[in-house]
Structure formats: structure tokens, C-alpha cells
Design a protein around this motif. Structure first.
Motif, short mmCIF file in Angstrom:
data_model
loop_
_atom_site.label_atom_id
_atom_site.label_comp_id
_atom_site.label_asym_id
_atom_site.label_seq_id
_atom_site.Cartn_x
_atom_site.Cartn_y
_atom_site.Cartn_z
N GLY A 1 0.79 -1.23 0.00
CA GLY A 1 0.00 0.00 0.00
C GLY A 1 0.81 1.27 0.00
O GLY A 1 0.62 2.12 -0.86
N VAL B 1 0.44 -1.17 6.51
CA VAL B 1 -0.21 -2.46 6.34
C VAL B 1 0.87 -3.50 6.08
O VAL B 1 1.62 -3.39 5.10
N LYS C 1 -11.05 -6.92 -0.27
CA LYS C 1 -11.49 -5.66 -0.86
C LYS C 1 -12.36 -4.88 0.10
O LYS C 1 -12.33 -3.64 0.12
N VAL D 1 -11.92 -4.76 3.25
CA VAL D 1 -11.04 -4.20 4.28
C VAL D 1 -10.15 -3.10 3.71
O VAL D 1 -9.94 -2.06 4.34
N LEU D 2 -9.62 -3.34 2.50
CA LEU D 2 -8.73 -2.38 1.84
C LEU D 2 -9.29 -2.06 0.46
O LEU D 2 -8.86 -2.62 -0.56
N SER E 1 -8.97 0.35 -1.62
CA SER E 1 -8.09 0.95 -2.62
C SER E 1 -7.00 0.00 -3.11
O SER E 1 -6.24 0.36 -4.01
N LEU E 2 -6.92 -1.19 -2.55
CA LEU E 2 -5.85 -2.12 -2.90
C LEU E 2 -6.11 -2.75 -4.26
O LEU E 2 -7.22 -3.20 -4.55
#
Length: 262
Positions: free
Chosen positions: A101, A107, A230, A232-233, A235-236
Motif C-alpha cells: 500500500g 499495512v 477488498k 477491508v482495503l 483501494s488495494l
């Protein structure tokens, strides 16, 4: 005259546990330890989120993430390095630590690709969540074992449940990790390293979530892990090309192992 072939032999002069008195004890296994690319960090790593991948689908997803940087590894002395490749591979017996990230190590991902014995689970959990890594929140991806689940499991029906620490449960509903998942049904069990990690989080007053998913292998399981990650994150970047040959090989190994115990 006594028949030496059919008569019951006389009892041994020793009890079975006494026989071990003549066997020298095995040397103790050294403790696991962490190695980082920066051998002498000025302060411990304090990620906002520490993700620990234990299940095959989660290991697959994190291995193929494009935006990850290898920053360290967990070494288990009982696991030999022979056969491992120079570059990280899914077929290695290794435990690598990645930052994803950004450059602030906010992270971290630990990919546990080596088997961890039950009796070593709490020691490994203590090393991963210790003075060197002090996370704000921990998320563990594991698989549910068929023999530990109270209910019917179908190979083509994916699902996931969660267990959380008391501090995570006290969080507002919008701030919880994997807030859309139901809790693991009563009567089902979780053991091994996943359970030890959650217990470590509870003991250290860390917001922790253990996610157990089914099936244990296969493309549908990868899709499930991607959707959970996705959430949880958001923008990942997790656009991952799935290797069908790898999954068919793991499926064959999985069925072979499970048939040994039926």
C-alpha cells in the motif's frame, strides 16, 4: 510343560513410561525469530493493520499482489531451507513479511507458507505479535477444517465466518473488520496457529479478527478471499490472474490428504 508360543508372557518389570528413562531427551528446538531488511530498526514496526495469511487461497492472493515489498521473514529452525527458490514462490516452505500500500509500513502481510506444529503455535504467535511488531489491528485468514465444523460442507458452496477479540467486538459496527460476516456457529472449533494468534491478540488487548473460510482450496475460494480483502482495503489493487494448473495440483494434494483420514 509351558507352551512359549501360546501362553501369556509374564508382565514386564518396567512400566511403559519407565522405559523412556533410558532414552536420552531430544535437544530443545531453538525459538523462531524475525529477520528484517533493516537489521537494526530504530523502533518497532507499528502497522495499523497486520494481515496474517494461513489458508491456501489467502496465500495465493497475497503472493500475486503487485504492490508489495518484502521487508523481512520469520525463521522457524525446524523448517529446512533446502528446496526453496531464491525468489519468493508459493511452493516454498517459508514465512515472508511484506509491506503493501504505502512506504510507511502501515499495512503488513505475513504469508505463512510453512507448516506450524500445534505445540509451536503459541510460540510463533508470540514472535509475530511482539516487541518488534506492535499492530493496531490484526486480521488472520484461515480455513475451516471439515472435522471441526458443525454443519454440512459442500465443495462448491463458499462461505466464511469470523471470531473476534473483545476489543474488536466493542468497536462501532462501521469500524469493525469484515463487518458483514457472521460469527462462527456454536459447536464449531478452530485450532492451530489461527487460534493461537487470536488468543495472543486477546491477551495483548489488540483488535483482532480471525476469518475462517470454506473451501480450503480452489478458484472459488480465491474469489471469496479477494472480496473479503477488498472490503477491508478498498483501494488495494487485487487484479490477480488465477493459475488453473496450480489449483488443480493443490486440489489433487488436498483430496489425497483427506482420504488418508476417512
Amino acid at each position: 510343560m509351558e507352551d512359549v508360543l501360546t501362553d501369556i508372557p509374564p508382565p514386564s518389570r518396567f512400566y511403559e513410561e519407565d522405559l523412556y528413562n533410558f532414552t536420552p531427551p531430544l535437544p530443545p528446538i531453538p525459538s523462531p525469530f524475525l529477520l528484517f531488511s533493516n537489521p537494526k530498526p530504530n523502533e518497532p514496526l507499528r502497522p495499523t493493520l497486520l494481515i496474517i495469511a494461513l489458508s491456501s487461497p489467502s496465500l495465493y492472493v497475497f503472493h500475486h499482489l503487485p504492490s508489495k515489498v518484502l521487508i523481512g521473514s520469520l525463521t522457524l529452525p525446524e523448517i529446512p531451507f533446502s528446496g526453496n527458490s531464491i525468489e519468493p514462490s508459493l511452493r516454498d516452505k517459508s514465512c515472508n513479511i511484506y509491506a503493501i500500500g504505502d512506504k510507511n509500513n502501515s499495512v503488513l502481510v505475513v504469508s505463512v507458507q510453512c507448516p506450524v506444529a500445534v505445540e509451536r503455535s503459541h510460540l510463533v504467535a508470540k514472535v509475530l505479535i511482539s516487541e518488534q511488531i506492535i499492530p493496531e489491528r490484526v486480521l488472520v485468514f484461515d480455513s475451516i477444517q471439515r472435522q471441526n465444523f458443525r454443519g454440512r460442507l459442500l465443495p462448491d458452496e463458499p462461505f466464511a465466518f469470523k471470531l473476534v477479540t473483545s476489543l474488536e467486538r466493542k468497536e462501532p459496527s462501521d469500524s469493525r473488520a469484515l463487518k458483514g460476516l457472521d460469527y462462527l456457529p456454536s459447536g464449531s472449533l478452530v485450532d492451530g496457529l489461527g487460534a493461537a494468534l487470536l488468543a495472543r491478540c486477546q491477551m495483548k488487548s489488540i483488535k483482532g479478527t480471525l476469518c475462517v473460510a470454506w473451501p480450503e482450496v480452489g478458484g472459488v475460494a480465491v474469489t471469496l478471499v479477494k472480496s473479503l480483502l477488498k472490503s477491508v482495503l478498498p483501494s488495494l489493487d487485487i487484479n490477480i490472474h488465477e493459475d488453473k494448473d496450480l489449483w488443480s495440483s493443490q486440489n489433487r494434494d488436498h483430496h489425497f490428504d483427506s482420504n488418508m483420514y476417512t
